[in-house]
Design an enzyme around this catalytic site. Structure first.
Site, PDB file in Angstrom:
ATOM      1  CD1 TRP A 123      50.232 -23.913   3.581  1.00 56.00           C
ATOM      2  CD2 TRP A 123      49.776 -24.261   5.654  1.00 56.00           C
ATOM      3  NE1 TRP A 123      51.139 -24.740   3.836  1.00 56.00           N
ATOM      4  CE2 TRP A 123      50.875 -24.831   5.090  1.00 56.00           C
ATOM      5  CE3 TRP A 123      49.168 -24.054   6.632  1.00 56.00           C
ATOM      6  CZ2 TRP A 123      51.879 -25.238   6.504  1.00 56.00           C
ATOM      7  CZ3 TRP A 123      50.187 -24.895   8.053  1.00 56.00           C
ATOM      8  CH2 TRP A 123      50.857 -25.880   7.413  1.00 56.00           C
ATOM      9  CG  ASP A 193      50.002 -17.344   5.539  1.00 63.83           C
ATOM     10  OD1 ASP A 193      50.933 -17.126   5.772  1.00 63.83           O
ATOM     11  OD2 ASP A 193      50.060 -18.601   5.983  1.00 63.83           O
ATOM     12  CE  LYS A 217      57.117 -22.942   5.251  1.00 62.64           C
ATOM     13  NZ  LYS A 217      55.052 -23.011   5.359  1.00 62.64           N
TER      14      LYS A 217
END
Ligand SMILES: *Cc1c(COP(=O)(O)O)cnc(C)c1O
Length: 387
Positions: A123, A193, A217
């Site tokens: 990511w 993030d 999530k």
């Protein structure tokens, strides 16, 4: 119709506390936190707040929706103790949209700007590549494609003129988590993030310039990204930054510059209530520690039958990738594990296609009992194969 019990270890979209989740019972890939949240959403689906309409149908400018979004913001501020000099934004475009929004908002000079990126997995790597479309990217850590640890600070190459220091707190695919935030050089804003470990533990928001997290999530469903931004960072965006990605435009319009994903904001609001009712961040952290300990202890006491590739100091407490039958995994054993676990109602345990093997995602909505069920099955599978 009664739905069958499944144990959803998906990496996102993922389980929602069932309290949030009942209208989705047939969507096994997409469960929200415990029974209350989904049940409440189901009860209110056709008639929210006695309006005779669902949240999906109400105007985003209505008093009713205003209350939904304001309450969600207030609850998030309470849970995270967000200081007053931070804005909370509800945006669209997912975590991925933020990969572009960050350089567009923080680097007015674009090509003349550079930012530091701590690449620790898929990511953060994706974020660095996206930023490179607009600015110079300095990769702080020595190059690695295995992503099983974080290099020692003595090997970091930080740039004192960086517009910001970017990192991904929890690498959802590789299972590498920062248990202490990296320290930026003085005056360099820290950007995080937190999509996959948002609200799984207490954090000190005042250390950050920007925190963002996709809701799907740990706090809801896809289609919403929560952004927490320090006020002094507003208004620096590049001239061509799209308005929907501009933090200042979003902040000036209280996230209602355009039509937000009202239903996703509402579900996040219910999840935040659920987090509050379940001990807040201390409660989530305790759950998270217990759950990850259950699985790692099975892995670590299996004499290498189960194998976790990640350096113990950086093992994720949320996304746990593992192999069966040694470090490279045994295809047949892993396939059999997946089909046997599916027979017991455990779904979404396959590892990300880029790393293979297996992965258990233990987001906030996953209960200790569900995790125990998986741990017990892992032991049972090991015993069976030892004979
Ligand atoms: C899932 C995820 C993303 C991407 O989120 P989208 O909403 O799919 O854009 C970004 N970062 C991390 C750490 C993630 O887990």
């Amino acid at each position: 119709m009664e739905s069958k019990k499944v144990y959803n270890f998906a990496a996102g979209p993922s389980k929602v506390p069932e309290e949030v989740n009942t209208q989705f019972v047939n969507f096994i890939y997409f469960q929200l936190p415990a029974q209350q949240v989904l049940r409440q959403a189901q009860q209110e689906l056709l008639n929210y707040n006695n309006e005779g309409a669902s949240v999906m149908e109400l105007s985003h400018r209505s008093k009713t929706f205003e209350k939904v979004i304001e309450t969600a913001e207030k609850d998030l501020r309470d849970i995270l103790s967000i200081p007053d000099n931070y804005k909370v934004l509800f945006m669209q475009g997912g975590g991925t949209g933020q990969f572009a929004a960050i350089p567009l908002n923080l680097c007015p000079g674009l090509k003349d700007c550079s930012a530091d990126y701590l690449v620790t997995g898929a990511w953060s790597s994706k974020a660095a590549k996206e930023a490179e479309k607009y600015i110079k990217v300095n990769r702080v850590l020595p190059k690695s494609d295995k992503h099983v640890t974080i290099a020692d600070k003595s090997e970091w190459k930080l740039n004192a003129n960086a517009s910001y220091l970017y990192y991904c707190e929890n690498e959802t695919i590789h299972g590498v988590e920062w248990h202490h935030a990296p320290e930026p050089l003085p005056g360099v804003p820290l950007v995080a993030d937190m999509s996959s470990n948002f609200l799984t533990k207490p954090i000190d928001v005042s250390k950050y310039g920007i925190i963002f997290a996709g809701a799907q999530k740990n706090v809801g469903i896809a289609g919403l990204v929560v952004v927490i931004v320090r006020e002094d960072l507003l208004g620096k965006e590049a001239g061509f930054c799209p308005s929907v990605l501009s933090y200042k435009t979003m902040a000036d319009n209280k996230s209602l510059y355009n039509t937000p994903n009202c239903f996703a904001v509402y579900i996040t609001g219910l999840c935040l209530k659920w987090i509050k009712a379940n001990g807040g961040l201390r409660g989530m952290q305790e759950r998270c520690n217990k759950k990850s300990d259950l699985i790692y202890s099975v892995i670590d006491s299996s004499n290498g039958f189960f194998y976790s590739p990640v350096d113990k100091r950086y093992r994720s407490k949320v996304n746990l990738p593992f192999r069966i039958g040694g470090a490279n995994g045994d295809d047949e054993l892993e396939k059999e594990f997946l089909s046997e676990s599916a027979k017991r109602g455990m779904i979404q345990l396959k590892g990300h296609r880029s790393v293979g093997g297996l992965r258990a995602s233990l987001f906030n909505a996953i209960t200790i009992e569900e995790t125990q069920f998986l741990a017990n099955f892992m032991k049972e599978f090991h015993n069976l194969k030892q004979k």
